[in-house]
Design a protein around this motif. Structure first.
Motif, PDB file in Angstrom:
ATOM      1  N   LYS A  81      48.627  45.732  32.813  1.00 24.00           N
ATOM      2  CA  LYS A  81      47.919  46.634  33.732  1.00 24.00           C
ATOM      3  C   LYS A  81      47.771  48.137  33.412  1.00 24.00           C
ATOM      4  O   LYS A  81      47.276  49.122  34.127  1.00 24.00           O
ATOM      5  CB  LYS A  81      48.523  46.471  35.306  1.00 24.00           C
ATOM      6  CG  LYS A  81      48.357  45.014  35.773  1.00 24.00           C
ATOM      7  CD  LYS A  81      48.703  44.858  37.102  1.00 24.00           C
ATOM      8  CE  LYS A  81      48.502  43.450  37.704  1.00 24.00           C
ATOM      9  NZ  LYS A  81      49.141  43.279  39.187  1.00 24.00           N
ATOM     10  N   VAL A  82      48.677  48.768  32.682  1.00 20.99           N
ATOM     11  CA  VAL A  82      49.168  50.040  32.342  1.00 20.99           C
ATOM     12  C   VAL A  82      48.456  50.523  30.865  1.00 20.99           C
ATOM     13  O   VAL A  82      48.326  49.790  29.960  1.00 20.99           O
ATOM     14  CB  VAL A  82      50.639  50.314  32.110  1.00 20.99           C
ATOM     15  CG1 VAL A  82      50.657  51.865  31.834  1.00 20.99           C
ATOM     16  CG2 VAL A  82      51.291  49.799  33.291  1.00 20.99           C
ATOM     17  N   CYS A  88      58.889  51.391  41.099  1.00 20.33           N
ATOM     18  CA  CYS A  88      57.972  50.147  41.197  1.00 20.33           C
ATOM     19  C   CYS A  88      58.274  48.981  41.968  1.00 20.33           C
ATOM     20  O   CYS A  88      58.225  47.942  41.375  1.00 20.33           O
ATOM     21  CB  CYS A  88      56.964  49.839  39.838  1.00 20.33           C
ATOM     22  SG  CYS A  88      58.355  49.344  38.689  1.00 20.33           S
ATOM     23  N   VAL A 146      52.675  47.730  43.368  1.00 22.09           N
ATOM     24  CA  VAL A 146      51.330  47.860  42.919  1.00 22.09           C
ATOM     25  C   VAL A 146      50.411  47.035  44.124  1.00 22.09           C
ATOM     26  O   VAL A 146      49.289  47.677  44.428  1.00 22.09           O
ATOM     27  CB  VAL A 146      50.946  47.324  41.694  1.00 22.09           C
ATOM     28  CG1 VAL A 146      49.471  47.341  41.334  1.00 22.09           C
ATOM     29  CG2 VAL A 146      51.719  48.039  40.556  1.00 22.09           C
ATOM     30  N   LEU A 177      50.453  53.318  38.612  1.00 22.89           N
ATOM     31  CA  LEU A 177      50.754  52.763  37.169  1.00 22.89           C
ATOM     32  C   LEU A 177      51.406  53.951  36.203  1.00 22.89           C
ATOM     33  O   LEU A 177      52.162  53.495  35.159  1.00 22.89           O
ATOM     34  CB  LEU A 177      49.332  52.293  36.414  1.00 22.89           C
ATOM     35  CG  LEU A 177      48.971  51.172  37.168  1.00 22.89           C
ATOM     36  CD1 LEU A 177      47.800  50.449  36.463  1.00 22.89           C
ATOM     37  CD2 LEU A 177      50.025  49.898  37.239  1.00 22.89           C
TER      38      LEU A 177
END
Length: 349
Positions: free
Chosen positions: A86-87, A138, A200, A223
Protein backbone atom coordinates in the motif's frame (compact mmCIF):
# COMPACT_ATOMS: atom_id res chain seq x y z
CA UNK A 1 6.08 -31.25 6.03
CA UNK A 2 5.09 -34.96 6.11
CA UNK A 3 1.38 -35.64 6.46
CA UNK A 4 1.85 -37.52 9.73
CA UNK A 5 3.43 -34.33 11.15
CA UNK A 6 0.92 -31.98 9.54
CA UNK A 7 -2.20 -33.75 10.78
CA UNK A 8 -1.60 -33.10 14.51
CA UNK A 9 -0.86 -29.43 13.74
CA UNK A 10 -4.12 -29.07 11.80
CA UNK A 11 -5.99 -30.79 14.60
CA UNK A 12 -4.48 -28.42 17.16
CA UNK A 13 -4.80 -25.17 15.19
CA UNK A 14 -7.84 -25.95 13.07
CA UNK A 15 -10.69 -25.11 15.49
CA UNK A 16 -9.28 -21.69 16.33
CA UNK A 17 -8.47 -20.80 12.72
CA UNK A 18 -11.92 -21.88 11.54
CA UNK A 19 -13.53 -19.83 14.30
CA UNK A 20 -11.37 -16.81 13.46
CA UNK A 21 -12.07 -16.97 9.72
CA UNK A 22 -15.79 -17.42 10.37
CA UNK A 23 -15.83 -14.39 12.68
CA UNK A 24 -13.92 -12.41 10.05
CA UNK A 25 -16.61 -13.23 7.51
CA UNK A 26 -19.25 -11.99 9.95
CA UNK A 27 -17.26 -8.79 10.55
CA UNK A 28 -17.03 -8.05 6.82
CA UNK A 29 -20.72 -8.83 6.35
CA UNK A 30 -21.66 -6.31 9.06
CA UNK A 31 -19.22 -3.80 7.55
CA UNK A 32 -20.95 -4.20 4.17
CA UNK A 33 -24.28 -3.24 5.78
CA UNK A 34 -22.78 -0.48 7.96
CA UNK A 35 -19.75 0.85 6.01
CA UNK A 36 -18.97 3.50 8.62
CA UNK A 37 -17.88 0.78 11.07
CA UNK A 38 -14.46 -0.66 10.06
CA UNK A 39 -14.21 -4.42 9.73
CA UNK A 40 -11.10 -4.42 11.93
CA UNK A 41 -13.02 -2.82 14.79
CA UNK A 42 -15.81 -5.34 14.35
CA UNK A 43 -13.29 -8.19 14.42
CA UNK A 44 -11.90 -7.02 17.77
CA UNK A 45 -15.41 -6.50 19.13
CA UNK A 46 -16.48 -10.00 18.08
CA UNK A 47 -13.35 -11.38 19.70
CA UNK A 48 -14.19 -9.58 22.94
CA UNK A 49 -17.74 -10.93 22.83
CA UNK A 50 -16.58 -14.48 22.16
CA UNK A 51 -14.28 -14.35 25.18
CA UNK A 52 -16.93 -13.05 27.56
CA UNK A 53 -20.18 -14.80 26.55
CA UNK A 54 -20.62 -18.04 28.51
CA UNK A 55 -21.53 -20.05 25.43
CA UNK A 56 -18.31 -19.27 23.56
CA UNK A 57 -15.88 -18.37 26.35
CA UNK A 58 -15.11 -22.04 27.03
CA UNK A 59 -14.30 -22.61 23.35
CA UNK A 60 -12.03 -19.57 22.97
CA UNK A 61 -10.18 -20.39 26.19
CA UNK A 62 -9.91 -24.09 25.44
CA UNK A 63 -9.89 -26.04 22.20
CA UNK A 64 -9.77 -22.97 19.92
CA UNK A 65 -7.03 -21.14 21.86
CA UNK A 66 -3.96 -22.53 20.00
CA UNK A 67 -5.38 -21.55 16.61
CA UNK A 68 -6.48 -18.13 17.85
CA UNK A 69 -3.02 -17.47 19.29
CA UNK A 70 -1.48 -18.57 15.98
CA UNK A 71 -3.72 -16.10 14.14
CA UNK A 72 -2.93 -13.27 16.53
CA UNK A 73 0.80 -13.74 16.03
CA UNK A 74 1.54 -15.21 12.61
CA UNK A 75 -1.39 -13.92 10.54
CA UNK A 76 -0.68 -10.47 11.97
CA UNK A 77 2.89 -10.69 10.67
CA UNK A 78 1.72 -11.83 7.25
CA UNK A 79 -0.66 -8.86 7.17
CA UNK A 80 2.19 -6.49 8.01
CA UNK A 81 4.20 -7.83 5.05
CA UNK A 82 1.30 -7.19 2.65
CA UNK A 83 0.84 -3.70 4.12
CA UNK A 84 4.00 -2.79 2.22
CA UNK A 85 2.09 -2.99 -1.08
CA UNK A 86 0.00 0.00 0.00
CA UNK A 87 3.03 2.28 0.39
CA UNK A 88 4.57 4.11 -2.57
CA UNK A 89 7.71 6.08 -1.78
CA UNK A 90 6.89 8.41 -4.68
CA UNK A 91 3.56 9.37 -3.10
CA UNK A 92 5.31 9.97 0.21
CA UNK A 93 7.98 12.20 -1.33
CA UNK A 94 5.33 14.18 -3.22
CA UNK A 95 4.16 15.58 0.12
CA UNK A 96 7.34 17.68 0.31
CA UNK A 97 10.10 17.87 2.90
CA UNK A 98 8.19 20.16 5.28
CA UNK A 99 5.30 17.70 5.46
CA UNK A 100 7.66 14.76 5.95
CA UNK A 101 9.44 16.53 8.79
CA UNK A 102 6.13 17.45 10.43
CA UNK A 103 4.76 13.90 10.18
CA UNK A 104 8.00 12.49 11.60
CA UNK A 105 7.82 15.01 14.45
CA UNK A 106 4.21 13.99 15.21
CA UNK A 107 5.25 10.32 15.38
CA UNK A 108 8.30 10.92 17.58
CA UNK A 109 6.62 13.38 19.94
CA UNK A 110 3.50 11.24 20.34
CA UNK A 111 5.68 8.17 20.92
CA UNK A 112 7.78 9.94 23.57
CA UNK A 113 4.76 11.59 25.20
CA UNK A 114 2.77 8.35 25.37
CA UNK A 115 5.70 6.36 26.74
CA UNK A 116 6.39 9.06 29.33
CA UNK A 117 2.74 9.17 30.42
CA UNK A 118 2.60 5.40 30.67
CA UNK A 119 5.68 5.26 32.85
CA UNK A 120 4.36 8.14 34.96
CA UNK A 121 1.24 6.06 35.62
CA UNK A 122 3.51 3.09 36.41
CA UNK A 123 2.59 0.82 33.55
CA UNK A 124 5.14 -1.93 32.89
CA UNK A 125 7.84 -0.91 30.44
CA UNK A 126 6.75 -3.43 27.79
CA UNK A 127 3.12 -2.32 27.92
CA UNK A 128 4.18 1.33 27.75
CA UNK A 129 6.37 0.60 24.72
CA UNK A 130 3.62 -1.26 22.86
CA UNK A 131 0.97 1.40 23.52
CA UNK A 132 3.36 4.17 22.44
CA UNK A 133 4.23 2.30 19.24
CA UNK A 134 0.65 1.48 18.31
CA UNK A 135 -0.75 4.94 18.91
CA UNK A 136 2.07 6.84 17.21
CA UNK A 137 2.61 4.72 14.06
CA UNK A 138 -0.01 2.34 12.69
CA UNK A 139 -2.05 0.61 15.35
CA UNK A 140 -2.07 -3.14 15.79
CA UNK A 141 0.45 -3.74 12.99
CA UNK A 142 3.07 -1.61 14.73
CA UNK A 143 2.38 -3.34 18.04
CA UNK A 144 2.95 -6.73 16.42
CA UNK A 145 6.23 -5.58 14.87
CA UNK A 146 7.53 -4.07 18.12
CA UNK A 147 6.57 -7.15 20.12
CA UNK A 148 8.59 -9.31 17.73
CA UNK A 149 11.66 -7.08 17.86
CA UNK A 150 11.65 -6.83 21.65
CA UNK A 151 10.65 -10.48 22.14
CA UNK A 152 7.56 -9.47 24.10
CA UNK A 153 5.15 -12.30 24.86
CA UNK A 154 2.16 -12.60 22.55
CA UNK A 155 -0.34 -12.36 25.40
CA UNK A 156 1.14 -9.02 26.46
CA UNK A 157 0.07 -7.48 23.13
CA UNK A 158 -3.62 -8.15 23.73
CA UNK A 159 -4.44 -5.10 25.87
CA UNK A 160 -2.48 -2.55 23.75
CA UNK A 161 -4.13 -3.85 20.56
CA UNK A 162 -7.60 -3.61 22.10
CA UNK A 163 -6.95 -0.06 23.30
CA UNK A 164 -5.49 1.24 20.03
CA UNK A 165 -8.34 -0.31 18.04
CA UNK A 166 -11.06 1.08 20.29
CA UNK A 167 -9.53 4.58 20.44
CA UNK A 168 -9.14 4.61 16.67
CA UNK A 169 -12.82 3.77 16.42
CA UNK A 170 -13.59 6.65 18.77
CA UNK A 171 -11.81 8.97 16.34
CA UNK A 172 -14.18 7.92 13.53
CA UNK A 173 -17.09 9.40 15.46
CA UNK A 174 -15.38 12.39 17.08
CA UNK A 175 -13.10 13.94 14.44
CA UNK A 176 -15.78 14.63 11.78
CA UNK A 177 -17.82 16.50 14.42
CA UNK A 178 -14.88 18.87 14.97
CA UNK A 179 -14.21 19.72 11.33
CA UNK A 180 -16.59 22.66 11.07
CA UNK A 181 -16.08 24.08 14.60
CA UNK A 182 -12.33 24.14 13.86
CA UNK A 183 -13.01 25.72 10.44
CA UNK A 184 -10.94 23.11 8.59
CA UNK A 185 -10.91 22.72 4.82
CA UNK A 186 -11.38 19.16 3.48
CA UNK A 187 -7.64 18.97 2.74
CA UNK A 188 -6.71 20.12 6.24
CA UNK A 189 -9.16 17.63 7.75
CA UNK A 190 -7.68 14.84 5.62
CA UNK A 191 -4.14 15.70 6.70
CA UNK A 192 -5.27 15.82 10.33
CA UNK A 193 -6.93 12.42 10.04
CA UNK A 194 -3.90 10.84 8.38
CA UNK A 195 -1.55 12.28 10.98
CA UNK A 196 -3.53 11.26 14.04
CA UNK A 197 -5.78 8.23 13.44
CA UNK A 198 -4.16 4.85 14.03
CA UNK A 199 -5.22 2.13 11.60
CA UNK A 200 -5.39 2.62 7.81
CA UNK A 201 -9.01 1.42 7.70
CA UNK A 202 -9.97 3.85 10.44
CA UNK A 203 -8.29 6.68 8.54
CA UNK A 204 -10.34 5.86 5.44
CA UNK A 205 -13.58 5.66 7.44
CA UNK A 206 -12.90 9.02 9.09
CA UNK A 207 -11.56 10.99 6.11
CA UNK A 208 -14.18 9.91 3.61
CA UNK A 209 -16.79 11.87 5.56
CA UNK A 210 -15.18 15.06 4.16
CA UNK A 211 -15.00 13.94 0.54
CA UNK A 212 -12.53 12.59 -2.01
CA UNK A 213 -9.91 15.34 -1.59
CA UNK A 214 -9.75 14.74 2.17
CA UNK A 215 -9.49 10.98 1.69
CA UNK A 216 -6.67 11.25 -0.86
CA UNK A 217 -4.34 13.29 1.35
CA UNK A 218 -5.34 11.36 4.49
CA UNK A 219 -4.20 8.05 3.02
CA UNK A 220 -0.83 9.43 1.84
CA UNK A 221 -0.12 11.10 5.19
CA UNK A 222 -1.11 7.91 7.02
CA UNK A 223 1.09 5.71 4.85
CA UNK A 224 3.99 8.08 5.48
CA UNK A 225 3.59 7.22 9.16
CA UNK A 226 3.51 3.54 8.21
CA UNK A 227 6.91 3.90 6.48
CA UNK A 228 8.36 4.90 9.87
CA UNK A 229 7.54 1.42 11.19
CA UNK A 230 10.77 0.06 9.72
CA UNK A 231 13.26 2.57 11.24
CA UNK A 232 11.47 2.48 14.60
CA UNK A 233 11.57 -1.33 14.61
CA UNK A 234 15.25 -1.28 13.62
CA UNK A 235 16.07 1.18 16.40
CA UNK A 236 14.25 -0.98 18.94
CA UNK A 237 16.08 -4.02 17.57
CA UNK A 238 19.47 -2.34 17.98
CA UNK A 239 18.60 -1.42 21.56
CA UNK A 240 17.51 -4.98 22.26
CA UNK A 241 20.78 -6.26 20.77
CA UNK A 242 22.72 -3.91 23.06
CA UNK A 243 20.79 -5.21 26.08
CA UNK A 244 21.42 -8.82 25.02
CA UNK A 245 25.16 -8.19 24.59
CA UNK A 246 25.40 -6.51 27.98
CA UNK A 247 23.41 -9.25 29.70
CA UNK A 248 25.54 -11.93 28.06
CA UNK A 249 28.75 -10.15 29.09
CA UNK A 250 27.54 -9.98 32.70
CA UNK A 251 26.61 -13.66 32.55
CA UNK A 252 30.01 -14.63 31.16
CA UNK A 253 31.73 -12.62 33.90
CA UNK A 254 29.93 -14.36 36.77
CA UNK A 255 29.63 -17.76 35.05
CA UNK A 256 25.83 -17.72 34.90
CA UNK A 257 25.44 -17.35 31.13
CA UNK A 258 23.21 -19.88 29.35
CA UNK A 259 23.37 -19.13 25.64
CA UNK A 260 23.82 -20.79 22.28
CA UNK A 261 25.84 -17.79 21.07
CA UNK A 262 23.13 -16.51 18.72
CA UNK A 263 21.35 -13.16 18.83
CA UNK A 264 17.84 -12.40 17.56
CA UNK A 265 17.72 -10.39 14.29
CA UNK A 266 17.80 -6.61 14.62
CA UNK A 267 14.93 -6.40 12.12
CA UNK A 268 12.55 -9.38 11.92
CA UNK A 269 12.10 -11.11 8.57
CA UNK A 270 8.50 -9.95 8.25
CA UNK A 271 9.58 -6.30 8.56
CA UNK A 272 12.13 -6.93 5.81
CA UNK A 273 9.28 -8.46 3.81
CA UNK A 274 7.27 -5.28 4.40
CA UNK A 275 10.19 -3.19 3.05
CA UNK A 276 10.57 -5.49 0.04
CA UNK A 277 6.92 -5.01 -0.89
CA UNK A 278 7.23 -1.24 -0.40
CA UNK A 279 9.98 -1.43 -3.04
CA UNK A 280 7.77 -3.54 -5.32
CA UNK A 281 4.94 -0.99 -5.07
CA UNK A 282 7.26 2.01 -5.46
CA UNK A 283 8.92 0.55 -8.59
CA UNK A 284 5.56 -0.18 -10.19
CA UNK A 285 6.16 -3.92 -10.41
CA UNK A 286 2.71 -4.87 -9.06
CA UNK A 287 -0.32 -4.66 -11.34
CA UNK A 288 -3.54 -3.00 -10.16
CA UNK A 289 -5.20 -6.41 -9.97
CA UNK A 290 -2.37 -7.74 -7.81
CA UNK A 291 -2.63 -4.74 -5.48
CA UNK A 292 -6.38 -5.19 -5.18
CA UNK A 293 -6.10 -8.89 -4.36
CA UNK A 294 -3.26 -8.27 -1.88
CA UNK A 295 -5.30 -5.57 -0.13
CA UNK A 296 -8.24 -7.96 0.27
CA UNK A 297 -6.00 -10.76 1.59
CA UNK A 298 -4.31 -8.34 3.98
CA UNK A 299 -7.68 -7.23 5.36
CA UNK A 300 -8.68 -10.85 5.95
CA UNK A 301 -5.38 -11.69 7.64
CA UNK A 302 -5.46 -8.66 9.95
CA UNK A 303 -9.13 -9.08 10.82
CA UNK A 304 -8.58 -12.75 11.72
CA UNK A 305 -5.52 -11.79 13.77
CA UNK A 306 -7.45 -9.07 15.60
CA UNK A 307 -10.28 -11.48 16.38
CA UNK A 308 -7.69 -13.84 17.83
CA UNK A 309 -6.23 -11.09 20.00
CA UNK A 310 -9.65 -9.81 21.07
CA UNK A 311 -10.73 -13.31 22.07
CA UNK A 312 -8.00 -13.33 24.74
CA UNK A 313 -9.38 -10.27 26.57
CA UNK A 314 -11.48 -11.01 29.64
CA UNK A 315 -13.58 -7.99 30.60
CA UNK A 316 -13.29 -8.77 34.31
CA UNK A 317 -9.51 -8.85 34.08
CA UNK A 318 -9.51 -5.69 31.95
CA UNK A 319 -11.53 -3.81 34.57
CA UNK A 320 -9.15 -4.84 37.34
CA UNK A 321 -5.87 -4.38 35.52
CA UNK A 322 -6.51 -2.02 32.61
CA UNK A 323 -7.69 1.20 34.29
CA UNK A 324 -4.35 2.98 34.09
CA UNK A 325 -3.77 1.68 30.57
CA UNK A 326 -7.11 3.15 29.49
CA UNK A 327 -6.08 6.53 30.91
CA UNK A 328 -2.79 6.33 29.01
CA UNK A 329 -4.62 5.40 25.81
CA UNK A 330 -7.05 8.32 26.08
CA UNK A 331 -4.20 10.69 26.92
CA UNK A 332 -2.21 9.42 23.94
CA UNK A 333 -5.21 9.75 21.65
CA UNK A 334 -5.69 13.39 22.64
CA UNK A 335 -1.94 14.07 22.35
CA UNK A 336 -1.58 12.73 18.83
CA UNK A 337 -4.84 14.43 17.76
CA UNK A 338 -3.48 17.77 18.98
CA UNK A 339 -0.07 17.27 17.36
CA UNK A 340 -1.67 16.07 14.13
CA UNK A 341 -3.96 19.10 14.01
CA UNK A 342 -1.02 21.45 14.41
CA UNK A 343 0.92 19.66 11.68
CA UNK A 344 -2.07 19.72 9.30
CA UNK A 345 -2.56 23.47 9.77
CA UNK A 346 1.11 24.11 8.95
CA UNK A 347 1.17 21.70 5.99
CA UNK A 348 -1.95 23.07 4.32
CA UNK A 349 -2.63 26.79 4.68
Amino acid sequence: MPFNSLAPQLSRLGPGLVLGITATGVAFAIHAVFPAVPAMTLAVALGLLSANIPGTAVLTAGRARPGLDFAGKHLMRAGIVLLGLKVSIGDVLDLGWLALLLITAVVLLSFAGTYGLARLLRLPGETALLIATGFSICGASAIGAMAAVRRIKHQDTVLPVALVTLCGTLAIGVLPLLMHPLNLSPEQFGAWTGASVHDVGQVVATAQTAGASALAIAVVVKLTRVVLLAPVAATAGLHQRFLDVRERAIGDADGSAESDGRFPPIVPLFVLGFLALVAVRSLGWASPVTLEIAAAVQDILLATALFGLGSAVRIRTLIHTGGRAVLVALGSWMLIASLGLGAALIMIR
